[in-house]
Design an enzyme around this catalytic site. Sequence first.
Site, PDB file in Angstrom:
ATOM      1  N   ASN A  38      -0.522  -2.040  -1.601  1.00 37.22           N
ATOM      2  CA  ASN A  38       0.660  -1.346  -2.136  1.00 37.22           C
ATOM      3  C   ASN A  38       0.465   0.154  -2.385  1.00 37.22           C
ATOM      4  OD1 ASN A  38      -0.941  -2.371  -4.282  1.00 37.22           O
ATOM      5  ND2 ASN A  38       0.674  -1.887  -5.710  1.00 37.22           N
ATOM      6  N   GLY A  47      -6.219  -6.089  -6.861  1.00 32.18           N
ATOM      7  CA  GLY A  47      -5.425  -7.053  -6.110  1.00 32.18           C
ATOM      8  C   GLY A  47      -4.868  -8.101  -7.042  1.00 32.18           C
ATOM      9  N   GLY A  48      -4.545  -9.256  -6.483  1.00 33.44           N
ATOM     10  CA  GLY A  48      -3.887 -10.306  -7.259  1.00 33.44           C
ATOM     11  C   GLY A  48      -4.868 -11.115  -8.112  1.00 33.44           C
ATOM     12  N   GLY A  87      -8.766 -12.314  -7.375  1.00 31.55           N
ATOM     13  CA  GLY A  87      -9.758 -11.794  -8.322  1.00 31.55           C
ATOM     14  C   GLY A  87     -10.624 -12.905  -8.896  1.00 31.55           C
ATOM     15  N   GLU A 120      -8.934  -4.938 -11.351  1.00 27.97           N
ATOM     16  CA  GLU A 120      -7.604  -4.346 -11.602  1.00 27.97           C
ATOM     17  C   GLU A 120      -6.586  -5.294 -10.986  1.00 27.97           C
ATOM     18  OE1 GLU A 120      -6.979  -1.472 -13.216  1.00 27.97           O
ATOM     19  OE2 GLU A 120      -9.082  -0.987 -13.541  1.00 27.97           O
ATOM     20  N   CYS A 164       1.859  -2.628  -9.425  1.00 31.89           N
ATOM     21  CA  CYS A 164       1.258  -3.439 -10.501  1.00 31.89           C
ATOM     22  C   CYS A 164       1.828  -3.107 -11.867  1.00 31.89           C
ATOM     23  CB  CYS A 164      -0.256  -3.262 -10.502  1.00 31.89           C
ATOM     24  SG  CYS A 164      -0.772  -1.559 -10.686  1.00 31.89           S
TER      25      CYS A 164
HETATM   26  P1  NAP Z   1      -4.442  -9.646  -2.676  1.00 28.03           P
HETATM   27  O1  NAP Z   1      -3.784 -10.611  -1.789  1.00 28.03           O
HETATM   28  O2  NAP Z   1      -5.129 -10.145  -3.887  1.00 28.03           O
HETATM   29  O3  NAP Z   1      -5.434  -8.800  -1.750  1.00 28.03           O
HETATM   30  C1  NAP Z   1      -6.111  -7.670  -2.227  1.00 28.03           C
HETATM   31  C2  NAP Z   1      -7.351  -7.438  -1.384  1.00 28.03           C
HETATM   32  O4  NAP Z   1      -8.258  -8.507  -1.619  1.00 28.03           O
HETATM   33  C3  NAP Z   1      -7.106  -7.427   0.116  1.00 28.03           C
HETATM   34  O5  NAP Z   1      -7.966  -6.487   0.702  1.00 28.03           O
HETATM   35  C4  NAP Z   1      -7.485  -8.842   0.526  1.00 28.03           C
HETATM   36  O6  NAP Z   1      -7.877  -8.931   1.881  1.00 28.03           O
HETATM   37  C5  NAP Z   1      -8.670  -9.069  -0.384  1.00 28.03           C
HETATM   38  N1  NAP Z   1      -9.027 -10.459  -0.663  1.00 28.03           N
HETATM   39  C6  NAP Z   1      -8.201 -11.478  -0.946  1.00 28.03           C
HETATM   40  N2  NAP Z   1      -8.918 -12.606  -1.184  1.00 28.03           N
HETATM   41  C7  NAP Z   1     -10.232 -12.269  -1.059  1.00 28.03           C
HETATM   42  C8  NAP Z   1     -11.459 -12.983  -1.166  1.00 28.03           C
HETATM   43  N3  NAP Z   1     -11.484 -14.267  -1.478  1.00 28.03           N
HETATM   44  N4  NAP Z   1     -12.609 -12.325  -0.946  1.00 28.03           N
HETATM   45  C9  NAP Z   1     -12.605 -11.002  -0.636  1.00 28.03           C
HETATM   46  N5  NAP Z   1     -11.473 -10.285  -0.505  1.00 28.03           N
HETATM   47  C10 NAP Z   1     -10.296 -10.895  -0.730  1.00 28.03           C
HETATM   48  O7  NAP Z   1      -3.387  -8.539  -3.207  1.00 28.03           O
HETATM   49  P2  NAP Z   1      -2.303  -7.729  -2.408  1.00 28.03           P
HETATM   50  O8  NAP Z   1      -1.191  -8.653  -2.042  1.00 28.03           O
HETATM   51  O9  NAP Z   1      -2.915  -6.882  -1.352  1.00 28.03           O
HETATM   52  O10 NAP Z   1      -1.829  -6.735  -3.573  1.00 28.03           O
HETATM   53  C11 NAP Z   1      -0.935  -7.116  -4.545  1.00 28.03           C
HETATM   54  C12 NAP Z   1      -1.607  -7.454  -5.863  1.00 28.03           C
HETATM   55  O11 NAP Z   1      -2.449  -6.380  -6.296  1.00 28.03           O
HETATM   56  C13 NAP Z   1      -0.586  -7.621  -6.973  1.00 28.03           C
HETATM   57  O12 NAP Z   1      -0.950  -8.705  -7.780  1.00 28.03           O
HETATM   58  C14 NAP Z   1      -0.696  -6.312  -7.738  1.00 28.03           C
HETATM   59  O13 NAP Z   1      -0.249  -6.372  -9.078  1.00 28.03           O
HETATM   60  C15 NAP Z   1      -2.157  -6.053  -7.654  1.00 28.03           C
HETATM   61  N6  NAP Z   1      -2.447  -4.638  -7.924  1.00 28.03           N
HETATM   62  C16 NAP Z   1      -3.085  -4.291  -9.085  1.00 28.03           C
HETATM   63  C17 NAP Z   1      -3.305  -2.944  -9.378  1.00 28.03           C
HETATM   64  C18 NAP Z   1      -4.006  -2.505 -10.620  1.00 28.03           C
HETATM   65  O14 NAP Z   1      -4.495  -1.376 -10.633  1.00 28.03           O
HETATM   66  N7  NAP Z   1      -4.106  -3.304 -11.663  1.00 28.03           N
HETATM   67  C19 NAP Z   1      -2.884  -1.965  -8.473  1.00 28.03           C
HETATM   68  C20 NAP Z   1      -2.242  -2.366  -7.309  1.00 28.03           C
HETATM   69  C21 NAP Z   1      -2.034  -3.701  -7.036  1.00 28.03           C
HETATM   70  P3  NAP Z   1      -6.834  -9.364   3.042  1.00 28.03           P
HETATM   71  O15 NAP Z   1      -5.829  -8.273   3.095  1.00 28.03           O
HETATM   72  O16 NAP Z   1      -7.682  -9.460   4.245  1.00 28.03           O
HETATM   73  O17 NAP Z   1      -6.244 -10.668   2.612  1.00 28.03           O
END
Ligand code: NAP
Length: 470
Positions: free
Chosen positions: A148, A224-225, A229, A244, A278
């Site tokens: 995002n 990420g999500g 996490g 995060e 987020c």
């Molecule tokens: P996501 O599906 O959790 O993916 C985030 C990253 O993690 C991607 O690079 C993904 O790779 C990787 N990933 C997923 N599962 C993994 C695993 N088991 N091992 C290693 N890497 C893994 O999140 P998203 O859909 O990209 O982003 C949305 C989420 O991020 C929302 O929940 C949002 O609130 C959160 N977010 C938080 C913040 C903050 O600062 N608190 C900021 C921005 C976003 P792939 O793409 O290859 O699946």
Amino acid sequence: MVKEMIASDLKNETISVINPQDGSLIKKIKSASAADAEMAIKEAEEGFLISSRLPVHQRISILQKAAQYILDNSEEYAKILALESSKTIKEARKEVARCIETIKISAEEARRITGETLSFDQMEGGENRVGYFQRFPMGIVLAITPFNDPLNLVAHKVGPAIAAGNAIIVKPATVTPLSALKLAEAFDHAGLPKKILTVLPGKASEIGDVLVENSKIRMISFTGGLEAGKEIMRKAGLKKFSMELGSNSPVIILKDANVDTTVESVVSGAFWAAGQNCIGVQRVFIEEDVYDRYKSKLIERTCLYNLGDKLNEKTDMGPLITENEAIRVEKIVNELVNQGSTVLCGGHREGAFYEPTILENVPIDSDLAKEEIFGPVLLLFKVKDLQEAIEYSNDVDYGLQAGIFTDNVNHAFVAIKDLNVGGIMVNDSSDYRIDAMPFGGVKGSGIGREGIKFAIEEMTEPKVICFNLQ
Ligand code: NAP
């Protein structure tokens, strides 16, 4: 509709980077294999030997040059970001400006990595000892980043890691790898020695475990999500974590708030980046006396939103990151309607586009409303007073940021004390952040803080030095 997906993507050999607004192919790039991930770790070990010996003045100069390179090419950066992500060109330009700021602050903070002297004579037997602690880099940091904010959230890990003297491997989100690769180009241009920074586009299913489980990685900085996490923490073993994660941020509007600033801020906070943010506003708790007034003003402002081509200067909101994500949001809204909610505006999908949508009469105990929707959907709740608003705000598994609109300083301080979140914005929505502030959440929203100075602390280890004077 993704048109150009071919067999090599399915075999994890390539990644087709797709523009979500029309399904067109932007670029096809190599997708890292497990062997590539192993190699990246080996190279990062060599990189750390170099980065840990890089004098601070050189780290500063590299960070400054990288920031300047991005500034000089900022429109190109914004265009790549807007094309591969959900962001409009106006939103992308803001992210590029913040990325420059993040790297400039990293250069400044590099000179402020300090320790403290320690009074060893506070304990009997320590009379002849003098000493201090000094912060040292950790080693290899693994950064895993979401789609995002595909540039600045990468910079929030790369800048502090380089400032602190670490080597860093970045695994960007598979759908948005180009901004991260473009960031690496700036550091190449700035003369960062090879192997200190590796951007490794590849699918989590292919390279995630190889990276996360490797004991040479000393720290995982994940954004990420919540579910991803948790899985990463389960698999990683003995490592340091910065997590995060997501949220469903609350905003409280009291009857003494300023109407105009409140409406503008809440609507922008809800629909920035098509609600994929987020700290985006999801739940709004409005004091009952002013509920109807705010409801009509929020609808009126939301109706003015222009959806459309991301590169058009007049567009306010682009598509979601994929059509599947838009379908997921559509299903949540439909289910909330089945549970008794009323759609006040929006509620329609076309491909990856989902209209900015406002709902009311949402059952307060609905599990869906308590989860992170991560789309352009705003839920309005009528509350009798501040106490009830705080109770509902806290009654979720997340706690990243919150907003409260009020002219009464006593009310503001009650909210500051009682809202269980990582940051509270008074007379702003939850969607306010500067890059230097400590940023992060409580509960399911994460562990640790980013914001360059704070990330540097997380990415360094204090080492104690004590002289026994003879
Ligand atoms: P996501 O599906 O959790 O993916 C985030 C990253 O993690 C991607 O690079 C993904 O790779 C990787 N990933 C997923 N599962 C993994 C695993 N088991 N091992 C290693 N890497 C893994 O999140 P998203 O859909 O990209 O982003 C949305 C989420 O991020 C929302 O929940 C949002 O609130 C959160 N977010 C938080 C913040 C903050 O600062 N608190 C900021 C921005 C976003 P792939 O793409 O290859 O699946």
